[in-house]
Scaffold this motif. Sequence first.
Motif, PDB file in Angstrom:
ATOM      1  N   SER A 256      33.767  28.976 -32.655  1.00 35.14           N
ATOM      2  CA  SER A 256      34.162  28.080 -31.645  1.00 35.14           C
ATOM      3  C   SER A 256      34.829  28.470 -30.423  1.00 35.14           C
ATOM      4  O   SER A 256      35.974  27.879 -29.952  1.00 35.14           O
ATOM      5  N   GLY A 257      34.586  29.608 -30.176  1.00 37.06           N
ATOM      6  CA  GLY A 257      35.151  30.158 -28.864  1.00 37.06           C
ATOM      7  C   GLY A 257      36.431  30.873 -29.277  1.00 37.06           C
ATOM      8  O   GLY A 257      37.291  31.524 -28.421  1.00 37.06           O
ATOM      9  N   LEU A 258      36.756  30.981 -30.562  1.00 33.36           N
ATOM     10  CA  LEU A 258      38.201  31.614 -30.850  1.00 33.36           C
ATOM     11  C   LEU A 258      37.603  32.990 -31.396  1.00 33.36           C
ATOM     12  O   LEU A 258      36.632  33.274 -31.906  1.00 33.36           O
ATOM     13  N   LEU A 297      46.770  29.435 -31.929  1.00 35.08           N
ATOM     14  CA  LEU A 297      45.257  28.775 -31.485  1.00 35.08           C
ATOM     15  C   LEU A 297      45.816  27.535 -30.497  1.00 35.08           C
ATOM     16  O   LEU A 297      47.055  27.258 -30.593  1.00 35.08           O
ATOM     17  N   THR A 298      44.885  27.316 -29.865  1.00 32.80           N
ATOM     18  CA  THR A 298      45.119  26.302 -28.728  1.00 32.80           C
ATOM     19  C   THR A 298      44.114  25.287 -28.754  1.00 32.80           C
ATOM     20  O   THR A 298      42.893  25.513 -29.336  1.00 32.80           O
ATOM     21  N   THR A 316      40.592  19.100 -31.370  1.00 32.60           N
ATOM     22  CA  THR A 316      39.533  20.130 -31.512  1.00 32.60           C
ATOM     23  C   THR A 316      39.946  21.329 -31.185  1.00 32.60           C
ATOM     24  O   THR A 316      40.786  21.589 -30.127  1.00 32.60           O
ATOM     25  N   VAL A 317      39.300  22.108 -31.609  1.00 34.42           N
ATOM     26  CA  VAL A 317      39.332  23.698 -31.155  1.00 34.42           C
ATOM     27  C   VAL A 317      38.028  24.070 -30.648  1.00 34.42           C
ATOM     28  O   VAL A 317      37.084  23.917 -31.411  1.00 34.42           O
ATOM     29  N   GLY A 318      38.048  25.010 -29.739  1.00 37.07           N
ATOM     30  CA  GLY A 318      36.601  25.736 -29.352  1.00 37.07           C
ATOM     31  C   GLY A 318      36.023  24.622 -28.269  1.00 37.07           C
ATOM     32  O   GLY A 318      36.377  23.733 -27.996  1.00 37.07           O
ATOM     33  N   ALA A 319      34.763  25.112 -27.790  1.00 33.18           N
ATOM     34  CA  ALA A 319      34.073  24.246 -27.021  1.00 33.18           C
ATOM     35  C   ALA A 319      32.701  24.270 -27.411  1.00 33.18           C
ATOM     36  O   ALA A 319      32.014  24.878 -27.965  1.00 33.18           O
ATOM     37  N   GLY A 320      31.873  23.424 -26.574  1.00 37.49           N
ATOM     38  CA  GLY A 320      30.519  23.173 -26.836  1.00 37.49           C
ATOM     39  C   GLY A 320      29.969  22.994 -28.204  1.00 37.49           C
ATOM     40  O   GLY A 320      30.752  22.340 -29.128  1.00 37.49           O
ATOM     41  N   ASP A 321      28.886  23.677 -28.757  1.00 33.03           N
ATOM     42  CA  ASP A 321      28.414  23.430 -30.064  1.00 33.03           C
ATOM     43  C   ASP A 321      29.263  23.787 -31.119  1.00 33.03           C
ATOM     44  O   ASP A 321      29.153  23.315 -32.248  1.00 33.03           O
ATOM     45  N   ASN A 345      50.702  27.636 -34.200  1.00 32.39           N
ATOM     46  CA  ASN A 345      50.449  28.807 -34.952  1.00 32.39           C
ATOM     47  C   ASN A 345      50.138  28.531 -36.342  1.00 32.39           C
ATOM     48  O   ASN A 345      50.820  27.758 -37.103  1.00 32.39           O
ATOM     49  N   VAL A 346      49.458  29.584 -36.864  1.00 33.18           N
ATOM     50  CA  VAL A 346      49.097  29.445 -38.505  1.00 33.18           C
ATOM     51  C   VAL A 346      49.583  30.916 -39.021  1.00 33.18           C
ATOM     52  O   VAL A 346      49.010  31.856 -38.711  1.00 33.18           O
TER      53      VAL A 346
END
Length: 369
Positions: A256-258, A297-298, A316-321, A345-346
């Motif tokens: 997810s872009g992470l 994480l953002t 939500t985390v990440g972008a798009g699909d 933070n995790v």
Amino acid sequence: MSQLLFKDVNKVYPNGYHAVHDFNMEIKNGEFICLVGDSGCGKSTTLRMIAGLEDITSGEFYIDGKLANQMSSRDRGIAMVFQSYALYPHLTVYENLAFGLMLEGIDADVIEEKVQATAKILGLTDYLERFPRALSGGQCQRVAVGRALIRKVNIFLMDEPLSNLDAKQRVTMRSEIKQIHRSVGATTIYVTHDQTEAMTMSDRIVVMKSGGYVQQIGTPFELYFYPKNLFVAGFIGEPPMNFIRGTVENGILNASGLQLNLAPVVRDVKSIEGKKVVFAFRPEAIKLEETQNSYKLTSKVELTELLGDTTNVYATVGAGDGRTNIILKVNPHHTPEMGAGFSFNVPYISAYVFDAETEQIVENDIERH
Ligand code: ADP
């Protein structure tokens, strides 16, 4: 108190449905065991096999070291409490409690003593002359438990005994059943689909999945902190654990872009190179302050729900699909704005990695607490 042993116990119903697969377990004298899982996963079937109400198709079942597959229900030393209280409506509470003993031909003064003692344990002394229709749901359930209790058996079987009660009564009865168990000491097998009941009452929990497959057997602590697979991780905990799916490249999870370096949270990062994995953490495990040894994480906040002692943040985390929905629990004083960005933070000790294909936990050496 009795000790129970299951060896490769299977149940196939006459229509060919395989409801329980290779059930293996040893239950110690006096243990309180909960069977949990979604509707239809084989909990009641397992309980009914213990009770002798269903035949065991294959495998062996022992009570106190004695093979019990063919033992009659009556000889098993069990009492069962069902979801429906099954009280006799035309009998008083006293008579409902006394009924089984009367059938056994026990002396009236012995019965009187036992009814009074049982009523005392369950707080029913003032209701002995009432009929079931004049009792609340919780009181009816207490009478049902009393009828089982009065028989001084070694094994207590309970099938969703609290599901007809309202939320408040359930909490009260939960602790009452636990206290009764502590004072009576009978080995107890308790079926529920409610994980909170299982977590609060059990010495050990058996998590089952549809098709009658045991997923994990462990203490509430073990299941919460050390789930062996995705099913248990998602089943235990409310709101459920967050799952972020991605692929490992050079030890980095791309999801997810992470980008998350997995080396600190798995034993051998090479073993998952190129694989699809699930990165997971519990909503309540996040920290707002930046700490060492944690993932930063953002997310984007979609909705917040103030519950009083905590706020659930749907984000939500990440972008798009690859955008993934997550839930975070935060202190209400730190409730973020809806639509805003939200960093958290995790800690490594709260992060889990599962193999997406086998759904099993990836080996690690993390001590969780
Ligand atoms: P649970 O208690 O976990 O909800 P059950 O043990 O009652 O589940 O049922 C497990 C599965 O076995 C379900 O799919 C159910 O439909 C099936 N089943 C239960 N009783 C019978 C029966 N007598 N004949 C055929 N299938 C049955």
